[in-house]
Design a protein around this motif. Structure first.
Motif, mmCIF file in Angstrom:
data_model
loop_
_atom_site.group_PDB
_atom_site.id
_atom_site.type_symbol
_atom_site.label_atom_id
_atom_site.label_comp_id
_atom_site.label_asym_id
_atom_site.label_seq_id
_atom_site.Cartn_x
_atom_site.Cartn_y
_atom_site.Cartn_z
ATOM 1 N N ALA B 67 0.832 -1.211 0.000
ATOM 2 C CA ALA B 67 0.000 0.000 0.000
ATOM 3 C C ALA B 67 0.861 1.253 0.000
ATOM 4 O O ALA B 67 0.547 2.234 -0.677
ATOM 5 N N ALA B 68 1.978 1.211 0.729
ATOM 6 C CA ALA B 68 2.873 2.371 0.778
ATOM 7 C C ALA B 68 3.491 2.626 -0.597
ATOM 8 O O ALA B 68 3.601 3.775 -1.045
ATOM 9 N N MET B 69 3.882 1.548 -1.261
ATOM 10 C CA MET B 69 4.452 1.696 -2.618
ATOM 11 C C MET B 69 3.417 2.282 -3.572
ATOM 12 O O MET B 69 3.719 3.169 -4.374
ATOM 13 N N ALA B 70 2.185 1.758 -3.485
ATOM 14 C CA ALA B 70 1.122 2.239 -4.372
ATOM 15 C C ALA B 70 0.866 3.726 -4.120
ATOM 16 O O ALA B 70 0.701 4.513 -5.057
ATOM 17 N N ARG B 71 0.892 4.091 -2.847
ATOM 18 C CA ARG B 71 0.594 5.484 -2.488
ATOM 19 C C ARG B 71 1.615 6.439 -3.109
ATOM 20 O O ARG B 71 1.260 7.509 -3.606
ATOM 21 N N ILE B 72 2.893 6.028 -3.098
ATOM 22 C CA ILE B 72 3.923 6.889 -3.691
ATOM 23 C C ILE B 72 3.660 7.062 -5.187
ATOM 24 O O ILE B 72 3.965 8.082 -5.779
ATOM 25 N N LEU B 73 3.058 6.015 -5.788
ATOM 26 C CA LEU B 73 2.726 6.087 -7.215
ATOM 27 C C LEU B 73 1.339 6.680 -7.431
ATOM 28 O O LEU B 73 0.749 6.532 -8.501
ATOM 29 N N ASP B 74 0.786 7.306 -6.395
ATOM 30 C CA ASP B 74 -0.498 8.010 -6.493
ATOM 31 C C ASP B 74 -1.694 7.090 -6.669
ATOM 32 O O ASP B 74 -2.676 7.434 -7.330
ATOM 33 N N ALA B 75 -1.611 5.881 -6.101
ATOM 34 C CA ALA B 75 -2.768 4.981 -6.126
ATOM 35 C C ALA B 75 -3.106 4.598 -4.692
ATOM 36 O O ALA B 75 -2.211 4.345 -3.876
ATOM 37 N N ARG B 76 -4.388 4.578 -4.385
ATOM 38 C CA ARG B 76 -4.802 4.212 -3.037
ATOM 39 C C ARG B 76 -5.129 2.731 -2.955
ATOM 40 O O ARG B 76 -5.604 2.140 -3.918
ATOM 41 N N THR B 77 -4.886 2.136 -1.787
ATOM 42 C CA THR B 77 -5.122 0.706 -1.622
ATOM 43 C C THR B 77 -6.250 0.451 -0.635
ATOM 44 O O THR B 77 -6.293 1.080 0.424
ATOM 45 N N VAL B 78 -7.151 -0.436 -1.000
ATOM 46 C CA VAL B 78 -8.203 -0.854 -0.074
ATOM 47 C C VAL B 78 -8.168 -2.381 0.043
ATOM 48 O O VAL B 78 -8.099 -3.098 -0.963
ATOM 49 N N LEU B 79 -8.169 -2.847 1.273
ATOM 50 C CA LEU B 79 -8.151 -4.281 1.557
ATOM 51 C C LEU B 79 -9.597 -4.741 1.730
ATOM 52 O O LEU B 79 -10.331 -4.176 2.533
ATOM 53 N N VAL B 80 -10.001 -5.756 0.973
ATOM 54 C CA VAL B 80 -11.403 -6.183 1.051
ATOM 55 C C VAL B 80 -11.530 -7.670 1.356
ATOM 56 O O VAL B 80 -10.601 -8.448 1.136
#
Lengths: 118, 118
Positions: B67-80
């Motif tokens: 999620a941290a990596m995705a955030r740096i690339l401007d994408a948000r992560t949701v765990l479902v």
């Protein structure tokens, strides 16, 4: 963890096959999927096989049977994400995925199902 | 088959974790996912863990890092799709999924991401 998750997206269900199939897992999947089609009133099923390097006659038959079961429950099945090598092998081995439509990826599969449901 | 498939749905990516995670598989997933975020210009990532009966500290950290990596690339992560027993265990063990939002299922996760992207 011997259960393949079935994800609901609107009136579609999505199944991603990632592990080697065996008899019991295939039966569990068919049980779960038919129950979910009825419970969620799903009108379409997407089966993603992008993780599979090999589709043998067992998996092919399992997919065909699953699609036939879904069809009786008024849901259409689209197989998505097939790798090029799998398509080559299927044709070379003379395996047909009877009664199953295919699409390149999940997005195209969703469109195909939505068009057919209109 | 040592690769977790990443499915594109609009500007979201969907990852379904079905198998036991180990170091190499987690690294492959992080490599693949970050590449796909950039290639597909994804704005959100959904990680489905409905098939997992256990989330230990290794998987928890892997999810947080991804999620941290995705955030740096401007994408948000949701765990479902977290199972109730997993939620109980996470709290009892004091494990926190730092920086990760959760939603009950894929549909709610998609809505959460779409709201946040508006």
């Amino acid at each position: 963890m011997e259960r393949i998750p079935i994800l609901k997206m609107g009136d579609l269900l999505l199944v991603t096959i990632q592990v080697d199939m065996h008899d019991r897992l295939a039966m569990t999947l068919q049980d779960d999927l038919t129950s979910r089609i009825v419970k969620d009133r799903a009108r379409g099923v997407l089966i993603d096989i992008s993780a599979l390097d090999i589709v043998d006659s067992f998996i092919g038959r399992m997919i065909s049977n699953t699609a036939a079961m879904a069809r009786i429950l008024d849901a259409r099945t689209v197989l998505v994400g097939m790798q090029p090598a799998v398509a080559i092998t299927l044709v070379e081995l003379g395996l047909t995925l009877h009664g199953v439509q295919t699409a390149l990826n999940v997005e195209k599969g969703v469109k195909l199902l939505q068009r057919s449901m209109d």
